[in-house]
Design an enzyme around this catalytic site. Structure first.
Site, PDB file in Angstrom:
ATOM      1  NE  ARG A 139      80.515  63.965  81.651  1.00 27.35           N
ATOM      2  CZ  ARG A 139      80.124  63.374  83.264  1.00 27.35           C
ATOM      3  NH1 ARG A 139      81.441  63.385  84.466  1.00 27.35           N
ATOM      4  NH2 ARG A 139      79.707  62.552  83.509  1.00 27.35           N
ATOM      5  CG  HIS A 142      80.959  59.468  84.778  1.00 25.34           C
ATOM      6  ND1 HIS A 142      82.385  59.667  84.213  1.00 25.34           N
ATOM      7  CD2 HIS A 142      80.409  59.476  84.510  1.00 25.34           C
ATOM      8  CE1 HIS A 142      82.051  59.614  82.747  1.00 25.34           C
ATOM      9  NE2 HIS A 142      80.603  59.598  82.527  1.00 25.34           N
ATOM     10  CG  HIS A 144      76.142  57.691  83.808  1.00 31.05           C
ATOM     11  ND1 HIS A 144      76.406  58.303  83.170  1.00 31.05           N
ATOM     12  CD2 HIS A 144      77.280  56.529  83.046  1.00 31.05           C
ATOM     13  CE1 HIS A 144      77.313  59.400  83.378  1.00 31.05           C
ATOM     14  NE2 HIS A 144      77.519  58.286  82.578  1.00 31.05           N
ATOM     15  CD  GLU A 148      78.823  56.488  78.973  1.00 26.32           C
ATOM     16  OE1 GLU A 148      79.125  57.985  78.754  1.00 26.32           O
ATOM     17  OE2 GLU A 148      78.113  57.148  80.439  1.00 26.32           O
ATOM     18  CG  HIS A 168      82.730  55.034  82.191  1.00 20.85           C
ATOM     19  ND1 HIS A 168      81.667  55.039  83.030  1.00 20.85           N
ATOM     20  CD2 HIS A 168      82.023  56.160  81.872  1.00 20.85           C
ATOM     21  CE1 HIS A 168      80.635  55.625  83.016  1.00 20.85           C
ATOM     22  NE2 HIS A 168      80.569  56.115  82.070  1.00 20.85           N
ATOM     23  CD  GLU A 193      77.196  64.030  80.967  1.00 16.29           C
ATOM     24  OE1 GLU A 193      78.786  63.662  81.039  1.00 16.29           O
ATOM     25  OE2 GLU A 193      76.499  62.683  80.691  1.00 16.29           O
TER      26      GLU A 193
END
Length: 435
Positions: A139, A142, A144, A148, A168, A193
């Site tokens: 993943r 990125h 946010h 999270e 992360h 997401e």
């Protein structure tokens, strides 16, 4: 779990409002002539997943058959929606969502599906993502704008916490051939997401000469830069020796991972529970969690959370929840593995095991800001603490005459109320029989 000053406040308030004590008696207070007694009609679920029937919306003398088409598999999963208990009333918004109904984003190397306010409009404070990565898949790097929590390696059952804005990535190890599947929990119900800050997406929208200037290299170094986001993509599994792969030592003063799988659950009469919050996982200042098991016939006791919304994820078993939303509003829903429940702050509820196997679920809470006053100075502080109020404990610590005046029960019944939080209670006690 914990005892809280709020409970003491409630008890003190009850004491202050209690009437003068009457003479000792084991009988209940006289019934009110204006309020009828609650019905004794049973309100069990009328069928389950294995029932070989065509469900009908009939309970006792209420309801009648369906003449139109039916979706029998869905109705077998939701007996308390088609034939709700007579205690349900009013217009409580839907608080159930199966991940099976979420749109799945398929990528080379994995997939992701989410639940947010678009699926459950009442779930304003917490959103969740279920993600799967093949061994080695990534993943992408990125960040946010909100916090999270990741539940999984770490190892199965463990978790980590990413504060808002902290960059992360997530990569599945090859500990098993399948890779990894996990939950991501976000402290905003409007989170999507599809709206994260992605490394490749950002650089795809920056002029290449600007990128070269930033890193002080020739622009040709970025000739293979992706033209759009990668999101999830395959790669080689990381080395088993984590330390050898580190550019700098992992020496942050606050650990961002927590080995919940290594915590021993507290045993109760009806199951087990274990809690992680900021008292044990200091980085998690806005989200806390409990892992609960309930044996067949047991239930998570009647309780509420004063200011924290609850996002519950069912891992195995079958359950039902009734939420009480004040003003005579109550609604019952049924749950299976992979389903989500969202319970707003202060809504009274229970979680009952309605199957014949062990029920297992996660309770995730957004822990709100608390205003503290110290030396005359007020400040808002994120506590990240688990808090619940047990109905049984509250009543057990309230003057008995006041409880009798409300519930019309006798002293022998009140004496059985637990002064200690039960958290998970066992099967119902058999009715006593007189000789």
């Amino acid at each position: 779990m914990y005892s809280w000053s709020l409970l003491s406040t409630l008890v003190v308030a009850s004491t202050a409002l209690a009437a003068s004590p009457s003479s000792e008696t084991s009988s209940a207070a006289a019934p009110s002539p204006t309020v009828p007694y609650a019905s004794d009609d049973p309100n069990y679920p009328l069928w389950n997943l294995d029932s070989d029937i065509t469900p009908e919306p009939i309970r006792g003398g209420l309801g009648t058959t369906i003449l139109g088409p039916q979706n029998v598999p869905v109705e077998l999963q939701n007996p308390d929606a088609l034939a709700p208990p007579t205690t349900d009333n009013g217009g409580v918004p839907n608080f159930k969502w199966p991940f099976s109904l979420s749109r799945n984003r398929l990528q080379t190397g994995g997939w992701a599906r989410e639940q947010n306010i678009n699926d459950v409009p009442s779930a304003t404070d917490i959103a969740g993502v279920n993600m799967r990565l093949e061994a080695g898949a990534i993943r992408e790097m990125h960040w946010h704008s909100i916090a999270e929590v990741y539940l999984a390696d770490v190892g199965p059952g463990d978790l980590w916490y990413f504060p808002p804005g902290f960059p992360h990535s997530i990569q599945a190890k090859n500990t098993t051939e399948e890779g990894a599947e996990f939950l991501l929990i976000f402290d905003s119900g409007s989170f999507s997401e599809d709206s994260t800050f992605l490394l490749t997406d950002w650089l795809a929208h920056v002029p290449k000469e600007v990128i070269a200037k930033n890193f002080q290299v020739d622009a040709s170094a970025f000739d293979r830069l992706p033209s759009h986001e990668l999101y999830i993509f395959p790669s080689e599994p990381p080395t088993p020796d984590v330390a050898s792969d580190m550019v700098v030592p992992n020496d942050t003063p606050v650990p961002y991972t927590f080995p919940l799988s290594q915590v021993n659950g507290t045993k109760t009469a009806g199951g087990t529970y274990k809690v992680v919050d900021s008292t044990t996982f200091t980085a998690a200042t806005t989200i806390c969690a409990a892992e609960v098991t309930v044996e067949a016939g047991g239930m998570r006791e009647l309780h509420w959370h004063p200011t924290e919304p609850e996002w519950t994820y069912f891992i195995s078993g079958e359950a039902r929840i009734t939420v009480y939303a004040s003003s005579s509003n109550a609604r019952t829903s049924d749950f299976q593995a992979g389903d989500i429940a969202y319970i707003p702050p202060s809504f009274g509820h229970y979680i009952e095991n309605t199957g014949n196997t062990t029920l297992k679920f996660l309770e995730i809470f957004k822990s709100g800001m608390v205003r503290l006053v110290c030396h005359g100075q007020a400040a808002n502080t994120c506590l990240g603490l688990f808090r619940d109020i047990s109905l049984s404990q509250w009543l057990a610590l309230t003057p008995p005459e006041l409880v009798k005046a409300h519930l019309r029960v006798d002293d022998a019944t009140i004496a059985k109320f637990s002064r200690v939080k039960q958290e998970v209670v066992g099967p119902a006690q058999p009715a006593s029989t007189s000789a």
